[in-house]
Design a protein around this motif. Structure first.
Motif, PDB file in Angstrom:
ATOM      1  N   GLY A   1       0.831  -1.192   0.000  1.00 14.56           N
ATOM      2  CA  GLY A   1       0.000   0.000   0.000  1.00 14.56           C
ATOM      3  C   GLY A   1       0.865   1.241   0.000  1.00 14.56           C
ATOM      4  N   ILE A   2       0.220   2.401  -0.047  1.00 10.75           N
ATOM      5  CA  ILE A   2       0.940   3.668  -0.064  1.00 10.75           C
ATOM      6  C   ILE A   2       1.212   4.097   1.373  1.00 10.75           C
ATOM      7  N   ASP A   3       2.462   4.048   1.771  1.00 10.05           N
ATOM      8  CA  ASP A   3       2.868   4.462   3.106  1.00 10.05           C
ATOM      9  C   ASP A   3       4.380   4.681   3.088  1.00 10.05           C
ATOM     10  N   HIS A   4       4.874   5.508   3.998  1.00  8.35           N
ATOM     11  CA  HIS A   4       6.306   5.805   4.092  1.00  8.35           C
ATOM     12  C   HIS A   4       6.867   6.291   2.746  1.00  8.35           C
ATOM     13  N   VAL A   5       6.127   7.156   2.077  1.00  2.95           N
ATOM     14  CA  VAL A   5       6.519   7.573   0.724  1.00  2.95           C
ATOM     15  C   VAL A   5       7.837   8.348   0.715  1.00  2.95           C
ATOM     16  N   ASP A   6       8.188   9.007   1.815  1.00  4.67           N
ATOM     17  CA  ASP A   6       9.438   9.754   1.853  1.00  4.67           C
ATOM     18  C   ASP A   6      10.649   8.837   1.738  1.00  4.67           C
ATOM     19  N   TRP A   7      10.485   7.572   2.124  1.00  5.77           N
ATOM     20  CA  TRP A   7      11.596   6.625   2.088  1.00  5.77           C
ATOM     21  C   TRP A   7      11.454   5.590   0.971  1.00  5.77           C
ATOM     22  N   LEU A   8      10.211   5.250   0.615  1.00  6.83           N
ATOM     23  CA  LEU A   8      10.013   4.122  -0.295  1.00  6.83           C
ATOM     24  C   LEU A   8       9.558   4.522  -1.692  1.00  6.83           C
ATOM     25  N   GLY A   9       9.124   5.752  -1.870  1.00  7.75           N
ATOM     26  CA  GLY A   9       8.649   6.173  -3.184  1.00  7.75           C
ATOM     27  C   GLY A   9       7.164   6.476  -3.182  1.00  7.75           C
ATOM     28  N   PRO A  10       6.678   7.141  -4.231  1.00 10.80           N
ATOM     29  CA  PRO A  10       5.323   7.700  -4.220  1.00 10.80           C
ATOM     30  C   PRO A  10       4.209   6.757  -4.679  1.00 10.80           C
TER      31      PRO A  10
ATOM     32  N   ARG B   1       2.778   2.419  -5.743  1.00 14.28           N
ATOM     33  CA  ARG B   1       2.875   1.010  -5.390  1.00 14.28           C
ATOM     34  C   ARG B   1       4.003   0.306  -6.140  1.00 14.28           C
ATOM     35  N   ASP B   2       4.305   0.748  -7.356  1.00 16.81           N
ATOM     36  CA  ASP B   2       5.402   0.131  -8.087  1.00 16.81           C
ATOM     37  C   ASP B   2       6.731   0.333  -7.352  1.00 16.81           C
ATOM     38  N   CYS B   3       7.005   1.570  -6.960  1.00 16.43           N
ATOM     39  CA  CYS B   3       8.241   1.852  -6.225  1.00 16.43           C
ATOM     40  C   CYS B   3       8.270   1.100  -4.893  1.00 16.43           C
ATOM     41  N   ILE B   4       7.160   1.136  -4.183  1.00 16.59           N
ATOM     42  CA  ILE B   4       7.101   0.488  -2.879  1.00 16.59           C
ATOM     43  C   ILE B   4       7.209  -1.026  -3.031  1.00 16.59           C
ATOM     44  N   GLY B   5       6.570  -1.581  -4.066  1.00 11.55           N
ATOM     45  CA  GLY B   5       6.667  -3.013  -4.312  1.00 11.55           C
ATOM     46  C   GLY B   5       8.086  -3.462  -4.595  1.00 11.55           C
ATOM     47  N   TYR B   6       8.823  -2.649  -5.333  1.00 10.98           N
ATOM     48  CA  TYR B   6      10.225  -2.954  -5.615  1.00 10.98           C
ATOM     49  C   TYR B   6      11.024  -3.021  -4.321  1.00 10.98           C
ATOM     50  N   GLU B   7      10.807  -2.066  -3.427  1.00  7.77           N
ATOM     51  CA  GLU B   7      11.532  -2.063  -2.158  1.00  7.77           C
ATOM     52  C   GLU B   7      11.180  -3.285  -1.315  1.00  7.77           C
ATOM     53  N   LYS B   8       9.914  -3.646  -1.296  1.00  6.39           N
ATOM     54  CA  LYS B   8       9.498  -4.786  -0.473  1.00  6.39           C
ATOM     55  C   LYS B   8       9.995  -6.107  -1.052  1.00  6.39           C
ATOM     56  N   ALA B   9      10.103  -6.195  -2.377  1.00  4.12           N
ATOM     57  CA  ALA B   9      10.624  -7.411  -3.007  1.00  4.12           C
ATOM     58  C   ALA B   9      12.090  -7.633  -2.676  1.00  4.12           C
ATOM     59  N   GLY B  10      12.747  -6.640  -2.104  1.00  7.17           N
ATOM     60  CA  GLY B  10      14.149  -6.781  -1.743  1.00  7.17           C
ATOM     61  C   GLY B  10      14.421  -7.842  -0.699  1.00  7.17           C
ATOM     62  N   ILE B  11      13.387  -8.328   0.016  1.00  6.36           N
ATOM     63  CA  ILE B  11      13.601  -9.384   1.014  1.00  6.36           C
ATOM     64  C   ILE B  11      13.620 -10.766   0.379  1.00  6.36           C
ATOM     65  N   TYR B  12      13.225 -10.871  -0.905  1.00  8.84           N
ATOM     66  CA  TYR B  12      13.277 -12.163  -1.586  1.00  8.84           C
ATOM     67  C   TYR B  12      14.727 -12.545  -1.878  1.00  8.84           C
ATOM     68  N   ARG B  13      14.965 -13.844  -2.070  1.00  3.76           N
ATOM     69  CA  ARG B  13      16.297 -14.346  -2.362  1.00  3.76           C
ATOM     70  C   ARG B  13      16.259 -15.343  -3.519  1.00  3.76           C
ATOM     71  N   PRO B  14      17.318 -15.352  -4.338  1.00 13.41           N
ATOM     72  CA  PRO B  14      17.376 -16.307  -5.458  1.00 13.41           C
ATOM     73  C   PRO B  14      17.240 -17.755  -4.975  1.00 13.41           C
ATOM     74  N   GLY B  15      16.371 -18.494  -5.656  1.00 16.63           N
ATOM     75  CA  GLY B  15      16.206 -19.898  -5.351  1.00 16.63           C
ATOM     76  C   GLY B  15      15.382 -20.221  -4.128  1.00 16.63           C
ATOM     77  N   HIS B  16      14.928 -19.195  -3.411  1.00 13.43           N
ATOM     78  CA  HIS B  16      14.178 -19.424  -2.176  1.00 13.43           C
ATOM     79  C   HIS B  16      12.714 -19.016  -2.349  1.00 13.43           C
ATOM     80  N   PRO B  17      11.807 -19.611  -1.552  1.00  8.92           N
ATOM     81  CA  PRO B  17      10.392 -19.267  -1.649  1.00  8.92           C
ATOM     82  C   PRO B  17      10.159 -17.775  -1.416  1.00  8.92           C
ATOM     83  N   ALA B  18       9.362 -17.184  -2.296  1.00  8.91           N
ATOM     84  CA  ALA B  18       9.038 -15.754  -2.242  1.00  8.91           C
ATOM     85  C   ALA B  18       7.530 -15.628  -2.414  1.00  8.91           C
ATOM     86  N   ILE B  19       6.831 -15.452  -1.304  1.00  2.98           N
ATOM     87  CA  ILE B  19       5.370 -15.477  -1.325  1.00  2.98           C
ATOM     88  C   ILE B  19       4.843 -14.047  -1.322  1.00  2.98           C
ATOM     89  N   CYS B  20       3.786 -13.816  -2.092  1.00  5.21           N
ATOM     90  CA  CYS B  20       3.111 -12.513  -2.106  1.00  5.21           C
ATOM     91  C   CYS B  20       1.623 -12.733  -1.878  1.00  5.21           C
TER      92      CYS B  20
END
Length: 432
Positions: free
Chosen positions: A163-172, A174-193
């Motif tokens: 959702g739209i929150d913390h825009v000063d740090w994550l971007g304005p 959902r695309d920008c924010i989604g990119y930041e949140k996807a940063g916790i995923y890892r190659p070859g490991h389960p990545a659930i959304c």
């Protein structure tokens, strides 16, 4: 040891770094390498998202404990006590253990300046090592990619919502924010959304890194069936599941995502159907549509952004009230007040905005101006939240309800002050 008392450590940490929030992994990675250069010996599940993180951590912790695993759970912020942030097998860590962990971190950091949150994250990892947990469930503090929690590689990572929150740090958006949140995923490991409409950049990021991306509606699904629910994937199915103990329709989505996360780790952390049932029934979380029954019902909810406010509004509509619904509302300055008003304007009959103290606090006068701009007239401001509660309680009649919401900083004083908490068995966990 620099300090012997936990409160002294925490006050010092608040002043150590020049910024309260400063995203980035370099400082915390450097200190972690000095403390523990090897990967954690326990399984790591990382949980991120705009809303729902705390619920998912609580579900995971309860189910895994019911399955017989020794668990560590790290969440933020806290409601009443800092110790709530770090739990081992469901119990808050003691002051002494925290002070000892802080002392080790302080010695290892050298010239590196750490934020309050970075100190807490490193302390959680140290204490989980000390306790020899089987699995650690880590809640992201803010965003994901540059959050201190992300210094640890997750064996499975769950993004609950975007959702739209913390825009000063994550971007304005959902695309920008989604990119930041996807940063916790890892190659070859389960990545659930668990978000039913994930932003394209989150999908692209997960797929480009080679994560085992699994999303609701495509790789797993769920449906309510009367007083139970079912969950399924292409290779597994669970029927007759008990409804989660946590209130709200969105908790089915949270619980379903948790089951997908556990299913993805089934070879490493097998859990029985009985453990799933027990965990769903036993999970509790303070401050999430927490109902205090009585002639005048009280509802406490930390909903602090428009998405969470819409969920709160749905809860209130599904729980009709014969009288008036009074809202005691406090909000931080970086939150979307107008969006919150829009989400709840149809279900609140009496607004009592309050001033939240602290550098990030928003004044009642600001909230009043925004309410009036939205053509809301039933507004009575207060400078202090407990005073607002006392006035609202005195004015309420049997059949009315009082909703305290908008922030951990709004709910916590009420939990601390009210006599019902002396008899409450709710564990005091947390969610952003």
């Amino acid at each position: 040891m620099r300090f012997a008392i936990l409160e002294d450590w925490l006050r010092w940490q608040e002043t150590l770094h020049p910024r309260t929030i400063e995203l980035g992994l370099a400082r915390v990675q450097a200190v972690r390498q000095r403390l523990r250069p090897q990967p954690p010996p326990f399984t790591v599940i990382t949980v991120g998202g705009t809303n729902g993180k705390g619920s998912c951590v609580a579900f995971l912790d309860a189910i895994l404990r019911a399955a017989g695993y020794r668990t560590g759970a790290y969440t933020s912020p806290h409601l009443l006590r800092y110790n709530e942030r770090i739990r081992i097998n469901g119990a808050e860590v003691a002051d002494r253990a925290l002070c000892q962990a802080f002392a080790r971190i302080d010695q290892a950091r050298g010239d590196h300046s750490l934020t309050y949150f970075e100190f807490g994250t490193l302390a959680a990892l140290e204490l989980f090592h000390d306790a020899r947990v089987d699995v650690a469930v880590l809640e992201v503090g803010l965003g994901g990619r540059l959050d201190a929690v992300n210094t640890v590689d997750a064996d499975a990572a769950l993004v609950v919502s975007i959702g739209i929150d913390h825009v000063d740090w994550l971007g304005p958006d959902r695309d920008c924010i989604g990119y930041e949140k996807a940063g916790i995923y890892r190659p070859g490991h389960p990545a659930i959304c668990a978000d039913p409409d994930p932003p394209q950049r989150l999908i692209e990021q997960a797929e480009s890194m080679g994560a085992r991306f699994q999303r609701v509606g495509r790789d797993y699904a769920f449906a309510r069936t009367g007083d139970a629910w079912r969950w399924w994937t292409a290779d597994a199915r669970l029927d007759g599941l008990p409804l989660p103990a946590l209130s709200g329709q969105q908790q089915l989505g949270n619980a379903a995502a948790v089951l997908m996360t556990l299913h993805s780790l089934r070879d490493r952390l097998p859990v029985t159907v009985a453990a799933i049932h027990a965990g769903l029934r036993q999970t509790q979380l303070a401050g999430r549509f927490q109902i205090i029954p009585g002639p005048v019902e009280w509802i406490l909810d930390v909903a602090h952004n428009p998405a969470a406010a819409r969920v709160l509004a749905d809860h209130l509509r599904q729980r009709p009230c014969p009288g008036q619904t009074c809202a005691i509302w406090g909000l931080l300055a970086d939150k979307d007040a107008d969006g919150v008003i829009q989400a709840l304007s149809g279900v609140i009959t009496d607004w009592r905005p309050v001033t939240l103290d602290g550098a990030r606090g928003r004044t009642a006068a600001d909230l009043v101006a925004r309410l009036h701009s939205a053509s809301v007239q039933a507004v009575s401001p207060h400078d202090e939240i407990l005073a607002a509660c006392q006035v609202a309680r005195a004015a309420a009649r049997a059949g009315d309800r009082i909703v305290v919401f908008g922030s951990f900083h709004a709910v916590a004083p009420v939990l601390a002050a009210q006599p019902w908490m002396a008899h409450s068995s709710l564990p005091l966990l947390s969610e952003s």
